[in-house]
Design a protein around this motif. Structure first.
Motif, PDB file in Angstrom:
ATOM      1  N   TYR A  55      57.141 -52.819  -8.158  1.00 40.14           N
ATOM      2  CA  TYR A  55      56.576 -51.663  -7.475  1.00 40.14           C
ATOM      3  C   TYR A  55      55.567 -51.011  -8.411  1.00 40.14           C
ATOM      4  CZ  TYR A  55      60.261 -52.357  -4.109  1.00 40.14           C
ATOM      5  OH  TYR A  55      61.073 -52.914  -3.153  1.00 40.14           O
ATOM      6  N   ALA A  67      49.885 -45.857  -7.885  1.00 42.00           N
ATOM      7  CA  ALA A  67      48.445 -45.651  -7.776  1.00 42.00           C
ATOM      8  C   ALA A  67      48.081 -44.359  -8.495  1.00 42.00           C
ATOM      9  CB  ALA A  67      48.031 -45.571  -6.311  1.00 42.00           C
ATOM     10  N   SER A 102      53.849 -48.077  -4.430  1.00 40.06           N
ATOM     11  CA  SER A 102      53.677 -49.051  -3.358  1.00 40.06           C
ATOM     12  C   SER A 102      54.118 -50.445  -3.756  1.00 40.06           C
ATOM     13  CB  SER A 102      52.217 -49.085  -2.924  1.00 40.06           C
ATOM     14  OG  SER A 102      51.427 -49.695  -3.920  1.00 40.06           O
ATOM     15  N   THR A 103      54.065 -51.314  -2.756  1.00 36.67           N
ATOM     16  CA  THR A 103      54.367 -52.731  -2.923  1.00 36.67           C
ATOM     17  C   THR A 103      53.071 -53.521  -3.024  1.00 36.67           C
ATOM     18  OG1 THR A 103      54.396 -53.057  -0.534  1.00 36.67           O
ATOM     19  CG2 THR A 103      56.488 -52.506  -1.580  1.00 36.67           C
ATOM     20  N   HIS A 104      51.991 -52.865  -3.334  1.00 33.00           N
ATOM     21  CA  HIS A 104      50.648 -53.434  -3.310  1.00 33.00           C
ATOM     22  C   HIS A 104      50.562 -54.772  -4.045  1.00 33.00           C
ATOM     23  CE1 HIS A 104      46.325 -53.427  -2.974  1.00 33.00           C
ATOM     24  NE2 HIS A 104      46.237 -53.629  -4.276  1.00 33.00           N
ATOM     25  N   ASP A 105      50.038 -55.783  -3.348  1.00 28.30           N
ATOM     26  CA  ASP A 105      49.805 -57.114  -3.913  1.00 28.30           C
ATOM     27  C   ASP A 105      51.042 -57.783  -4.490  1.00 28.30           C
ATOM     28  OD1 ASP A 105      47.139 -57.072  -3.218  1.00 28.30           O
ATOM     29  OD2 ASP A 105      46.473 -56.331  -5.168  1.00 28.30           O
ATOM     30  N   ARG A 130      57.392 -56.296  -1.189  1.00 25.78           N
ATOM     31  CA  ARG A 130      57.366 -56.044   0.259  1.00 25.78           C
ATOM     32  C   ARG A 130      58.644 -56.548   0.927  1.00 25.78           C
ATOM     33  NH1 ARG A 130      51.282 -58.110   0.756  1.00 25.78           N
ATOM     34  NH2 ARG A 130      50.279 -56.206   0.053  1.00 25.78           N
TER      35      ARG A 130
END
Length: 91
Positions: free
Chosen positions: A50, A53, A67-70, A75
């Motif tokens: 995790y 940003a 977030s779970t970005h990339d 995710r």
């Protein structure tokens, strides 16, 4: 009883201040660290990570996102276990 009138533009500027943004970022980093410590590694997706940003200004102050970005594993982990909600203390 006396009336209090808030200076809303001043309060918004305070919430956008660099010091306040640092505190917001630290809180987001703590949530991400809790989520990473609770994450479940899966065979197919791997180790969830995790991320935080950088805080940005919003209409009412500053916000930072965890977030779970990339990271597909994050995710999958979040969808299966509500990890971010638990890391915030919501469940």
């Amino acid at each position: 009883m006396s009336r209090v009138k808030l200076n809303l533009p001043g309060f918004t500027e305070f919430r956008r201040d660099a010091g306040t943004r640092r505190v917001v970022e630290q809180a987001a980093a703590q949530v991400a660290a809790r989520a990473n410590s609770m994450a479940s590694t899966t065979i197919k997706a791997g180790k969830p990570v995790y991320s935080v940003a950088t805080p940005i200004n919003s209409a009412v102050g500053s916000i930072a996102l965890v977030s779970t970005h990339d990271n597909t594993a994050a995710r999958v982990d979040n969808a299966a276990h509500n990890t971010l909600l638990k890391a915030v203390g919501g469940a």
